[in-house]
Design a protein around this motif. Structure first.
Motif, PDB file in Angstrom:
ATOM      1  N   ASN A   1       0.812  -1.218   0.000  1.00 25.33           N
ATOM      2  CA  ASN A   1       0.000   0.000   0.000  1.00 25.33           C
ATOM      3  C   ASN A   1       0.843   1.265   0.000  1.00 25.33           C
ATOM      4  N   ASN A   2       2.019   1.216   0.660  1.00 26.66           N
ATOM      5  CA  ASN A   2       2.782   2.441   0.884  1.00 26.66           C
ATOM      6  C   ASN A   2       4.057   2.545   0.063  1.00 26.66           C
ATOM      7  N   GLN A   3       4.534   1.405  -0.487  1.00 28.46           N
ATOM      8  CA  GLN A   3       5.773   1.389  -1.253  1.00 28.46           C
ATOM      9  C   GLN A   3       6.894   2.047  -0.436  1.00 28.46           C
ATOM     10  N   ALA A   4       7.616   3.014  -1.032  1.00 25.14           N
ATOM     11  CA  ALA A   4       8.730   3.658  -0.334  1.00 25.14           C
ATOM     12  C   ALA A   4       8.342   5.036   0.184  1.00 25.14           C
ATOM     13  N   ASN A   5       7.047   5.323   0.241  1.00 20.79           N
ATOM     14  CA  ASN A   5       6.611   6.689   0.520  1.00 20.79           C
ATOM     15  C   ASN A   5       6.263   6.960   1.981  1.00 20.79           C
TER      16      ASN A   5
END
Length: 398
Positions: free
Chosen positions: A144-148
């Motif tokens: 859901n968030n990846q690298a963010n």
């Protein structure tokens, strides 16, 4: 067409809504963190709330000193800064204050909130669901968030100066393992400042999705051979060691907000693995959540898994530590509470480490716009494997 443009210009302009003082998830904490200014005039607000929150729920202030300024000059990273909140200080002059003690009213809230959480804990069905395959929930988190979600940890070398030392060109061979690497928010900053041709950096996480995120970043794919950074899936509480690492091969192990994701019954194996991997004289750099942190007291119904152990809304787990508890754990005395009522708690003995430093980092973060204060509590430590000890915890042969 002209009529259409005219209609558009006569549409009412939507007024921008003021930002909420508190998020919905913190509303139950309003009286403990927010300023009540509903009955005050603007003049009264300026005069009475110049220092932040009302006196009844203010943090404890230290006596004023003769110092005109209070810069953060630290020779010891475990001092955690010197921005003390003193008598006469404007609480909103800075975004954070160091070494802040909580006021008695807030302490009472923590106690009451803990009782409430314990009385409204997770169902047995959900306890099994969240504990059986914790990596599933972290996979979902990183999908859901990846690298963010997390920011790169630019504060690393301030809190752990040794990380800057091992990246210097003349340092020599050094193997660093990050446990619970997530999206690489520790590994990539270390990689970026590295000038040491002998550095080997291993980033491991038990979420396969997190490792996919690391491996997809340009900083990872653009490495020249032999690559400095290697990312792999690894369970810190599992029965095997990380890929490419042998017993007694690691100089530094970095554990930033990872130990808290393990359940208490996983601590013993995790400490065993760390001890096995470290070279004699190798160290652990540790930072995690402390008891009474805002992240703990804000939990409401259905989040309590066990004593000081919770599940977040996204299914990931988190434990909150006390200083003496961590000192025992990393010394090799792991608590093993009996499930049978009336039986005294026991200890599991594993090869432990020397506790070089262990300190509580208490801070008060301030949001000037929303007029709220947030008490944070983190634990920070450095643990070392004895220089005359092998991976089994035995004295090395001369």
């Amino acid at each position: 067409m002209a009529e259409s443009r005219q209609d558009e210009t006569t549409l009412p302009v939507r007024q921008k809504q003021p930002r909420q003082q508190l998020t919905k998830g913190m509303e139950h904490m309003r009286e403990y963190v927010a300023i009540d200014d509903s009955n005050k005039t603007s003049q009264q607000q300026a005069e009475e709330d110049a220092y932040g929150v009302p006196a009844t729920i203010e943090p404890i202030r230290k006596p004023a000193t003769d110092s005109q300024s209070n810069p953060q000059k630290r020779s010891d990273p475990f001092q955690f800064g010197t921005r003390y909140l003193e008598e006469g200080d404007d609480i909103f002059a800075h975004n954070a204050w160091d070494h802040v003690e909580v006021d008695p009213q807030y302490t009472e809230f923590i106690a009451a909130q803990t009782i409430f959480q314990r009385e409204n804990q997770v169902s047995d069905f959900d306890k099994k669901r969240f504990n059986d395959k914790p990596e599933k929930w972290w996979d979902k988190f990183y999908s859901n968030n990846q690298a963010n979600f997390f920011k790169d940890r630019k504060w690393l070398t301030q809190e752990f100066p040794v990380l800057a030392e091992v990246t210097k060109a003349d340092h020599g061979p050094c193997t660093v393992l990050e446990v619970g690497a997530g999206a690489g928010n520790t590994a990539f900053p270390v990689l970026a400042m590295n000038s040491n041709p002998g550095l080997k950096l291993h980033a491991c996480d038990y979420s396969a999705k997190a490792i996919d995120v690391i491996r997809s970043q340009e900083a990872y794919t653009s490495q020249q051979e032999p690559r400095v950074l290697q990312a792999d899936v690894w369970d810190a509480a599992g029965e095997v060691l990380p890929p490419g690492l042998k017993p007694g091969s690691v100089d530094l192990i970095v554990m930033i907000f990872i130990f808290s994701a393990l359940s208490p019954d996983q601590w013993a194996q995790a400490v065993r693995n760390v001890h096995t991997l470290l070279k004699p004289g190798g160290e652990v750099l540790f930072r995690d959540y402390g008891r009474g942190d805002l992240a703990q007291v804000r939990f409401k119904k259905g989040r309590y898994l066990d004593e000081n152990f919770y599940v977040r809304g996204d299914g990931t787990r988190v434990y909150f530590f006390e200083e003496d508890e961590l000192r025992e754990i990393w010394s090799g005395n792991i608590p093993a509470n009996s499930k049978d009522e009336g039986e005294a708690p026991t200890k599991v003995q594993v090869p432990g480490l020397q506790v070089l430093n262990l300190a509580v980092d208490r801070r008060m973060l301030v949001n000037r716009q929303r007029k709220i204060k947030m008490y944070r509590c983190w634990m920070q430590g450095r643990f070392r494997k004895a220089s005359n000890e092998n991976e089994n915890g035995e004295a090395a042969k001369a």
